[in-house]
Design an enzyme around this catalytic site. Structure first.
Site, PDB file in Angstrom:
ATOM      1  N   ARG A   1      71.561 -15.060  13.999  1.00 43.03           N
ATOM      2  CA  ARG A   1      70.687 -14.061  14.620  1.00 43.03           C
ATOM      3  C   ARG A   1      71.000 -13.871  16.092  1.00 43.03           C
ATOM      4  NH1 ARG A   1      65.153 -16.297  13.873  1.00 43.03           N
ATOM      5  NH2 ARG A   1      66.364 -18.185  13.999  1.00 43.03           N
TER       6      ARG A   1
ATOM      7  N   ASN B   1      65.426 -14.169   9.825  1.00 44.50           N
ATOM      8  CA  ASN B   1      65.661 -14.970   8.628  1.00 44.50           C
ATOM      9  C   ASN B   1      64.671 -14.550   7.540  1.00 44.50           C
ATOM     10  OD1 ASN B   1      67.674 -16.510   9.824  1.00 44.50           O
ATOM     11  ND2 ASN B   1      66.280 -18.149  10.425  1.00 44.50           N
TER      12      ASN B   1
END
Length: 108
Positions: free
Chosen positions: A35, A53
């Site tokens: 990320r 996520n």
């Protein structure tokens, strides 16, 4: 004077139209700085959106920007950062106007 008709999502100054895509990246993509790395790449490309996520172990990426910038982000998503092992990438187009309030790129 001439009147220029601008399609929805396109700026009047002749800028490239804005598109939105949602990606789902599968493989070893959590706990490997996926990320954060995606956010760095997205910021450098001038994209807005998020990377987060999902409970199933995948990462969802929403990206809003030009087709050229999205293509470059997609190249990154197919390989990910060094510790990631990407096994799949799904994508779908979305209406950029649905995400007009998204001002920057975030991780969540």
């Amino acid at each position: 004077g001439q009147v220029t008709v601008v399609s929805r999502g396109q700026a009047a100054m002749g800028e490239a139209p804005v598109e939105a895509r949602r990606y789902r990246v599968t493989g070893r993509v959590q706990g490997v700085f996926f990320r954060a790395s995606t956010a760095r790449v997205a910021d450098s490309l001038g994209l807005r959106g998020h990377a987060r996520n999902l409970p199933d172990g995948s990462v969802e990426v929403l990206a809003i920007g030009t087709a050229a910038a999205l293509a470059q982000l997609e190249e990154f998503l197919r390989r990910g950062p060094p510790r990631a092992q990407v096994s799949g990438l799904e994508q779908r187009a979305e209406d950029a106007s649905d995400h007009a309030g998204v001002a920057d790129f975030r991780t969540g």
